[in-house]
Design a protein around this motif. Structure first.
Motif, PDB file in Angstrom:
ATOM      1  N   ALA A  20       0.833  -1.207   0.000  1.00 37.85           N
ATOM      2  CA  ALA A  20       0.000   0.000   0.000  1.00 37.85           C
ATOM      3  C   ALA A  20       0.868   1.257   0.000  1.00 37.85           C
ATOM      4  CB  ALA A  20      -0.924  -0.002   1.215  1.00 37.85           C
ATOM      5  N   MET A  21       1.964   1.223   0.744  1.00 42.38           N
ATOM      6  CA  MET A  21       2.880   2.362   0.789  1.00 42.38           C
ATOM      7  C   MET A  21       3.483   2.615  -0.587  1.00 42.38           C
ATOM      8  SD  MET A  21       6.467   2.891   2.859  1.00 42.38           S
ATOM      9  CE  MET A  21       5.829   2.178   4.363  1.00 42.38           C
ATOM     10  N   GLY A  22       3.927   1.541  -1.240  1.00 39.78           N
ATOM     11  CA  GLY A  22       4.528   1.690  -2.563  1.00 39.78           C
ATOM     12  C   GLY A  22       3.559   2.219  -3.591  1.00 39.78           C
ATOM     13  N   ILE A  23       2.290   1.782  -3.510  1.00 35.58           N
ATOM     14  CA  ILE A  23       1.277   2.240  -4.465  1.00 35.58           C
ATOM     15  C   ILE A  23       0.887   3.694  -4.199  1.00 35.58           C
ATOM     16  CG2 ILE A  23      -1.157   1.954  -5.127  1.00 35.58           C
ATOM     17  CD1 ILE A  23      -0.783  -1.033  -4.906  1.00 35.58           C
ATOM     18  N   LYS A  24       0.852   4.058  -2.926  1.00 37.87           N
ATOM     19  CA  LYS A  24       0.402   5.404  -2.556  1.00 37.87           C
ATOM     20  C   LYS A  24       1.414   6.466  -2.939  1.00 37.87           C
ATOM     21  CE  LYS A  24      -1.437   7.995   1.374  1.00 37.87           C
ATOM     22  NZ  LYS A  24      -1.808   7.933   2.815  1.00 37.87           N
ATOM     23  N   VAL A 140      13.296 -10.057   5.220  1.00 40.17           N
ATOM     24  CA  VAL A 140      12.921  -8.655   5.048  1.00 40.17           C
ATOM     25  C   VAL A 140      12.671  -8.344   3.574  1.00 40.17           C
ATOM     26  CG1 VAL A 140      13.663  -6.255   5.342  1.00 40.17           C
ATOM     27  CG2 VAL A 140      14.152  -7.931   7.122  1.00 40.17           C
ATOM     28  N   THR A 141      13.433  -8.963   2.701  1.00 36.56           N
ATOM     29  CA  THR A 141      13.214  -8.784   1.257  1.00 36.56           C
ATOM     30  C   THR A 141      11.820  -9.248   0.865  1.00 36.56           C
ATOM     31  OG1 THR A 141      15.567  -9.066   0.745  1.00 36.56           O
ATOM     32  CG2 THR A 141      14.006  -9.441  -1.048  1.00 36.56           C
ATOM     33  N   ILE A 142      11.401 -10.397   1.376  1.00 31.38           N
ATOM     34  CA  ILE A 142      10.103 -10.976   1.016  1.00 31.38           C
ATOM     35  C   ILE A 142       8.947 -10.133   1.526  1.00 31.38           C
ATOM     36  CG2 ILE A 142       8.566 -12.954   1.369  1.00 31.38           C
ATOM     37  CD1 ILE A 142      11.122 -14.705   1.432  1.00 31.38           C
ATOM     38  N   VAL A 143       9.021  -9.722   2.806  1.00 26.57           N
ATOM     39  CA  VAL A 143       7.872  -9.051   3.409  1.00 26.57           C
ATOM     40  C   VAL A 143       7.905  -7.532   3.270  1.00 26.57           C
ATOM     41  CG1 VAL A 143       7.544 -10.892   5.091  1.00 26.57           C
ATOM     42  CG2 VAL A 143       8.912  -8.902   5.725  1.00 26.57           C
ATOM     43  N   GLN A 144       9.062  -6.952   2.903  1.00 28.98           N
ATOM     44  CA  GLN A 144       9.136  -5.493   2.890  1.00 28.98           C
ATOM     45  C   GLN A 144       9.665  -4.943   1.573  1.00 28.98           C
ATOM     46  OE1 GLN A 144       9.373  -3.609   6.552  1.00 28.98           O
ATOM     47  NE2 GLN A 144      10.941  -2.149   5.987  1.00 28.98           N
ATOM     48  N   LEU A 145      10.869  -5.325   1.173  1.00 26.58           N
ATOM     49  CA  LEU A 145      11.449  -4.767  -0.053  1.00 26.58           C
ATOM     50  C   LEU A 145      10.623  -5.129  -1.287  1.00 26.58           C
ATOM     51  CD1 LEU A 145      13.772  -3.284  -1.469  1.00 26.58           C
ATOM     52  CD2 LEU A 145      14.992  -5.460  -1.582  1.00 26.58           C
ATOM     53  N   LEU A 146      10.223  -6.386  -1.390  1.00 25.54           N
ATOM     54  CA  LEU A 146       9.460  -6.842  -2.558  1.00 25.54           C
ATOM     55  C   LEU A 146       8.123  -6.103  -2.715  1.00 25.54           C
ATOM     56  CD1 LEU A 146       9.034  -8.754  -4.950  1.00 25.54           C
ATOM     57  CD2 LEU A 146       8.163 -10.469  -3.339  1.00 25.54           C
ATOM     58  N   PRO A 147       7.268  -6.042  -1.675  1.00 22.64           N
ATOM     59  CA  PRO A 147       5.990  -5.341  -1.861  1.00 22.64           C
ATOM     60  C   PRO A 147       6.139  -3.848  -2.109  1.00 22.64           C
ATOM     61  CG  PRO A 147       6.288  -5.991   0.434  1.00 22.64           C
ATOM     62  CD  PRO A 147       7.346  -6.691  -0.357  1.00 22.64           C
ATOM     63  N   VAL A 148       7.098  -3.180  -1.434  1.00 21.47           N
ATOM     64  CA  VAL A 148       7.309  -1.750  -1.691  1.00 21.47           C
ATOM     65  C   VAL A 148       7.723  -1.534  -3.143  1.00 21.47           C
ATOM     66  CG1 VAL A 148       8.767   0.237  -1.190  1.00 21.47           C
ATOM     67  CG2 VAL A 148       7.875  -1.117   0.680  1.00 21.47           C
ATOM     68  N   SER A 149       8.635  -2.369  -3.636  1.00 25.47           N
ATOM     69  CA  SER A 149       9.096  -2.250  -5.019  1.00 25.47           C
ATOM     70  C   SER A 149       7.961  -2.506  -6.007  1.00 25.47           C
ATOM     71  CB  SER A 149      10.240  -3.242  -5.273  1.00 25.47           C
ATOM     72  OG  SER A 149      11.321  -2.996  -4.398  1.00 25.47           O
ATOM     73  N   LEU A 150       7.141  -3.516  -5.737  1.00 29.65           N
ATOM     74  CA  LEU A 150       5.994  -3.803  -6.605  1.00 29.65           C
ATOM     75  C   LEU A 150       5.026  -2.625  -6.639  1.00 29.65           C
ATOM     76  CD1 LEU A 150       5.200  -7.536  -5.678  1.00 29.65           C
ATOM     77  CD2 LEU A 150       6.127  -6.683  -7.839  1.00 29.65           C
ATOM     78  N   GLY A 151       4.790  -2.043  -5.455  1.00 33.15           N
ATOM     79  CA  GLY A 151       3.892  -0.894  -5.381  1.00 33.15           C
ATOM     80  C   GLY A 151       4.416   0.294  -6.154  1.00 33.15           C
ATOM     81  N   LEU A 152       5.700   0.569  -6.027  1.00 36.01           N
ATOM     82  CA  LEU A 152       6.310   1.691  -6.747  1.00 36.01           C
ATOM     83  C   LEU A 152       6.255   1.474  -8.258  1.00 36.01           C
ATOM     84  CD1 LEU A 152       9.449   2.349  -4.504  1.00 36.01           C
ATOM     85  CD2 LEU A 152       7.505   3.885  -4.815  1.00 36.01           C
ATOM     86  N   LEU A 153       6.497   0.241  -8.683  1.00 38.61           N
ATOM     87  CA  LEU A 153       6.441  -0.066 -10.114  1.00 38.61           C
ATOM     88  C   LEU A 153       5.020   0.072 -10.648  1.00 38.61           C
ATOM     89  CD1 LEU A 153       8.830  -3.163 -10.303  1.00 38.61           C
ATOM     90  CD2 LEU A 153       9.253  -0.872 -11.228  1.00 38.61           C
ATOM     91  N   PHE A 157       4.063   2.530 -13.662  1.00 40.09           N
ATOM     92  CA  PHE A 157       3.668   2.032 -14.979  1.00 40.09           C
ATOM     93  C   PHE A 157       2.177   1.685 -15.093  1.00 40.09           C
ATOM     94  CE2 PHE A 157       8.190   0.892 -14.459  1.00 40.09           C
ATOM     95  CZ  PHE A 157       8.715   1.625 -15.525  1.00 40.09           C
ATOM     96  N   GLY A 158       1.466   1.739 -13.995  1.00 44.76           N
ATOM     97  CA  GLY A 158       0.026   1.475 -14.047  1.00 44.76           C
ATOM     98  C   GLY A 158      -0.718   2.421 -13.134  1.00 44.76           C
TER      99      GLY A 158
END
Length: 283
Positions: A20-24, A140-153, A157-158
């Motif tokens: 949610a943070m990455g998307i926002k 930490v990569t699985i639960v934090q870095l990955l979702p933030v990065s997905l949200g930012l992307l 791009f969407g």
């Protein structure tokens, strides 16, 4: 409540909050703090270096129970709380600057968290080392870095889709976090009486000194003071709980995390009131 179920709840909650943070917030939002390298350096120095050093000093000065010591260590290793931006806005800060620091800390946690934990295990032999730096970094990569990065992307791009799902996802993530806090309180509250006395005094000292560090290093700009002060005390409770559970220390550590959550909330609100009144008096 059994260990696997609580671990799943924590994982889903952190993943949802970070997504949610990455998307926002967009990549452009994150770069707003990066354009001020001196301020970014002071922010990272305060949140990532000096707050853990405060914990080192407190553990050296006071003979704390192992559960309390571990709780403070896990909190020190968990910067970048998901709700930091909301808390800094309560203190009158500009959301874009706060969001930038929050995103930066969330992305850097994959390095900061395992490195901080490794340093504490070296300094304090009594602290058990059940997880290696690589283990912590992977989790930490699985639960934090990955979702933030997905949200930012997704935001990059969407954007149209991101706008549609952002409010719903944020609501779900905040609801899960609320449930997680309630569960932590249910587990930890009956044991809070054991923290009366020295442990509670040490937790209060940690919060007050951390606020002071952020406030001083954030100057002379009052907006930056509030951002750094709140960011210093806004430790990532979800990540701290996650590390606690991975180490199998729920019963010993969760009361300390709950106590810190309560003390940090109260003193954070008092600081926000003070700082907002101070801003109102400025010309």
């Amino acid at each position: 409540m059994n260990h696997p179920f609580l671990l799943i709840i924590v994982k889903v909650t952190i993943f949802s909050l970070m997504l949610a943070m990455g998307i926002k917030f967009s990549l452009e939002t994150m770069f707003s703090f990066w354009r001020k390298p001196a301020l970014l350096f002071r922010a990272l120095l305060a949140v990532v270096v000096l707050v853990p050093l405060v914990v080192v000093a407190l553990l050296k000065l006071f003979n704390l129970p192992l559960g309390v010591a571990m709780g403070l260590v896990f909190l020190a290793a968990s910067p970048g709380a998901p709700l930091t931006t909301k808390r800094t806005k309560m203190a009158g800060a500009k959301s874009s600057q706060s969001a930038s620091l929050q995103l930066t800390l969330a992305l850097l946690a994959v390095i900061i968290t395992p490195l901080t934990l490794a340093i504490f295990t070296i300094l304090f032999q009594s602290i058990p080392e059940k997880l290696t730096m690589l283990d912590v970094a992977k989790q930490v990569t699985i639960v934090q870095l990955l979702p933030v990065s997905l949200g930012l992307l997704l935001q990059k791009f969407g954007a149209n889709y991101a706008v549609r799902v952002e409010k719903s996802l944020t609501f779900i993530a905040n609801f899960l976090f609320f449930i997680l806090v309630i569960l932590a309180c249910i587990i930890g509250f009956p044991l809070l009486f054991k923290l009366w006395g020295l442990p509670l005094v040490v937790i209060t000292i940690m919060v007050i000194v951390s606020l002071g560090i952020g406030h001083i290093l954030g100057g002379p700009d009052e907006d930056h003071r509030s951002i750094l002060a709140i960011s210093c005390i806004a430790r990532n409770i979800g990540l701290a709980l996650f590390i606690t559970i991975l180490n199998g220390l729920e019963k010993q550590v969760i009361p300390t995390i709950v106590a810190y959550l309560m003390v940090g909330a109260v003193l954070g609100v008092l600081y926000s009131i003070y700082h907002k009144r101070k801003l109102a008096k400025l010309p």
